[in-house]
Design an enzyme around this catalytic site. Structure first.
Site, short mmCIF file in Angstrom:
data_model
loop_
_atom_site.label_atom_id
_atom_site.label_comp_id
_atom_site.label_asym_id
_atom_site.label_seq_id
_atom_site.Cartn_x
_atom_site.Cartn_y
_atom_site.Cartn_z
N GLY A 1 23.43 7.79 -45.44
CA GLY A 1 22.36 7.68 -44.45
C GLY A 1 22.89 7.84 -43.04
O GLY A 1 24.10 7.66 -42.78
N ASP B 1 22.58 -5.50 -35.30
CA ASP B 1 22.56 -5.01 -36.70
C ASP B 1 23.98 -4.71 -37.20
O ASP B 1 24.39 -5.19 -38.25
CB ASP B 1 21.72 -3.72 -36.81
CG ASP B 1 20.23 -4.02 -36.81
OD1 ASP B 1 19.83 -5.15 -37.13
OD2 ASP B 1 19.46 -3.09 -36.48
N LYS C 1 12.85 0.15 -31.09
CA LYS C 1 14.27 -0.08 -30.77
C LYS C 1 14.81 0.88 -29.71
O LYS C 1 15.76 0.55 -29.01
CB LYS C 1 15.12 0.03 -32.04
CG LYS C 1 14.98 -1.15 -32.98
CD LYS C 1 15.95 -1.03 -34.15
CE LYS C 1 15.78 -2.17 -35.11
NZ LYS C 1 16.77 -2.17 -36.20
N ASN D 1 18.08 -4.15 -30.62
CA ASN D 1 17.21 -4.96 -31.50
C ASN D 1 17.05 -6.39 -30.99
O ASN D 1 16.27 -7.15 -31.55
CB ASN D 1 17.73 -4.96 -32.95
CG ASN D 1 18.96 -5.84 -33.12
OD1 ASN D 1 19.70 -6.09 -32.17
ND2 ASN D 1 19.19 -6.32 -34.32
P1 NDP Z 1 15.79 5.08 -40.73
O1 NDP Z 1 14.45 5.58 -41.10
O2 NDP Z 1 16.23 5.10 -39.32
O3 NDP Z 1 16.90 5.89 -41.58
C1 NDP Z 1 16.79 6.06 -42.96
C2 NDP Z 1 17.96 6.89 -43.49
O4 NDP Z 1 17.88 6.92 -44.91
C3 NDP Z 1 17.95 8.34 -43.02
O5 NDP Z 1 19.26 8.76 -42.78
C4 NDP Z 1 17.33 9.09 -44.21
O6 NDP Z 1 17.84 10.39 -44.37
C5 NDP Z 1 17.86 8.26 -45.37
N1 NDP Z 1 16.99 8.36 -46.54
C6 NDP Z 1 15.75 7.84 -46.68
N2 NDP Z 1 15.27 8.12 -47.91
C7 NDP Z 1 16.22 8.85 -48.54
C8 NDP Z 1 16.32 9.45 -49.84
N3 NDP Z 1 15.34 9.33 -50.74
N4 NDP Z 1 17.45 10.12 -50.17
C9 NDP Z 1 18.46 10.23 -49.27
N5 NDP Z 1 18.42 9.70 -48.02
C10 NDP Z 1 17.32 9.01 -47.67
O7 NDP Z 1 15.83 3.60 -41.33
P2 NDP Z 1 16.80 2.40 -40.86
O8 NDP Z 1 18.18 2.93 -40.76
O9 NDP Z 1 16.21 1.71 -39.70
O10 NDP Z 1 16.67 1.40 -42.09
C11 NDP Z 1 17.28 1.70 -43.34
C12 NDP Z 1 17.22 0.46 -44.22
O11 NDP Z 1 18.05 -0.55 -43.66
C13 NDP Z 1 15.83 -0.17 -44.35
O12 NDP Z 1 15.60 -0.48 -45.70
C14 NDP Z 1 15.94 -1.46 -43.54
O13 NDP Z 1 15.12 -2.48 -44.05
C15 NDP Z 1 17.40 -1.80 -43.74
N6 NDP Z 1 17.96 -2.67 -42.70
C16 NDP Z 1 18.59 -3.82 -43.12
C17 NDP Z 1 19.13 -4.66 -42.20
C18 NDP Z 1 19.80 -5.92 -42.69
O14 NDP Z 1 20.03 -6.80 -41.87
N7 NDP Z 1 20.16 -6.02 -43.96
C19 NDP Z 1 19.08 -4.39 -40.75
C20 NDP Z 1 18.44 -3.12 -40.41
C21 NDP Z 1 17.89 -2.31 -41.37
P3 NDP Z 1 17.31 11.67 -43.53
O15 NDP Z 1 17.95 11.52 -42.15
O16 NDP Z 1 17.83 12.83 -44.27
O17 NDP Z 1 15.82 11.56 -43.50
#
Ligand code: NDP
Length: 285
Positions: A131, A107, A71, A92
């Site tokens: 997040g 998104d 992306k 995207n």
């Molecule tokens: P990223 O990897 O870019 O970001 C993940 C975020 O979640 C980070 O801020 C991370 O925190 C946080 N995180 C992950 N695990 C934990 C935990 N155990 N406790 C606390 N914080 C946590 O992922 P994306 O943003 O790209 O995707 C996130 C979700 O969104 C995915 O499941 C994806 O499938 C979904 N999604 C859904 C869409 C839809 O249309 N419904 C569209 C796009 C995405 P840190 O920065 O501290 O690591």
């Protein structure tokens, strides 16, 4: 009249990409409207990304979706980019028009549309997001551009959270605050819309939920999840048990898919057909 057997090609480049269900809803839409389009779900590694991008024009494709990890790396390939995608710093969706690659990020727009379909608008609302990754960023920027009064970002990684707050303050008129994620994180009082934008609860970990103090979720809040598989996550179940209105991640997925459909075909997307196709897909899993 001569028959045209040539398909218009769109699809997605990603790695991993096998579990991406977007093709199901796009293909359902093409069939419903009798369009000779095909959506191809393609594994493209970072090493092969340059070759894959060059193939877009060679194959005369209409457009492409980008998912992890492409992306951001796609940005130098674009001829034009939408305002929101530029602020978010990620694309995207690409449409190819007159040989030009035009990038957008659907998104966050999909999220805002999913809210609107449930009669909720970000305008004037206090938004809290768990997040600060790609999904959080897209949602935060689009909600702020749509007139949210404030956006609170709660994240483990402070730098990522602060960067997003600065971006909201710099590019939109919304107020923005960062909170480091503490144990049993309370949801800030006054939150109107609460969003889980982390992957916590995603299949095959569908029994997990974000570590927040669920007693601080009020019945006046609208609570939403980006996780779409399972469609109703433990996070949403907890919120519903406290009387909050809940919105599943399926709506966001279908709305962004519908936006892409319209960008590529120029036709209004058959939302209900696409939504039902995805529901059937998850029922069968
Ligand atoms: P990223 O990897 O870019 O970001 C993940 C975020 O979640 C980070 O801020 C991370 O925190 C946080 N995180 C992950 N695990 C934990 C935990 N155990 N406790 C606390 N914080 C946590 O992922 P994306 O943003 O790209 O995707 C996130 C979700 O969104 C995915 O499941 C994806 O499938 C979904 N999604 C859904 C869409 C839809 O249309 N419904 C569209 C796009 C995405 P840190 O920065 O501290 O690591």
């Amino acid at each position: 009249m001569a028959k045209n057997y040539r398909a218009e090609l769109v699809g997605v480049f990603g790695d991993p990409v096998d579990g991406n269900p977007t093709g199901v809803l796009e293909e359902a839409g093409f069939t419903a409207l009798g369009l000779n389009y095909r959506y191809l779900t393609m594994k493209v590694t970072p090493e092969d990304f340059d070759a894959a991008m060059k193939s877009l024009k060679a194959l005369n494709m209409k457009g492409i979706n980008l998912t992890m990890p492409h992306k951001v790396t796609v940005l130098p390939y674009l001829d034009e980019i939408s305002q929101a995608a530029r602020i978010i710093g990620a694309v995207n969706t690409i449409v190819i028009r007159e040989g030009k690659l035009i990038g957008d990020n659907t998104d966050g727009k999909g999220f805002v549309q999913a809210l609107e379909r449930e009669h909720t608008k970000p305008e004037g609302k206090a938004i809290t997001i768990l997040g600060a990754g790609g999904a959080a960023k897209a949602i935060a920027i689009e909600c702020a551009l749509a007139g949210a009064s404030s956006v609170t970002i709660i994240n483990r990684d402070e730098k990522k959270g602060q960067d997003l707050v600065h971006s909201i303050l710099e590019h939109t008129s919304a107020n923005a605050v960062f909170l480091p994620w503490t144990v049993h994180q309370p949801i800030p009082e006054g939150t109107d819309i609460l969003i889980n934008a982390t992957p916590i609860g995603l299949h095959p970990h569908g029994d997990q939920k974000p570590d927040v103090d669920y007693h601080t979720i009020q019945s006046s809040m609208v609570v939403s999840d980006v996780v779409f598989n399972p469609p109703v996550t433990p996070f949403l179940k907890e919120a519903a048990a406290r009387g909050a209105k809940t919105i599943s991640g399926l709506g966001m997925l279908v709305c962004q898919g519908a936006l892409n459909f319209t960008i590529w075909t120029g036709q209004e997307a058959p939302y209900e057909v696409m939504y039902q196709a995805l529901l059937r897909e998850f029922d069968e899993m």
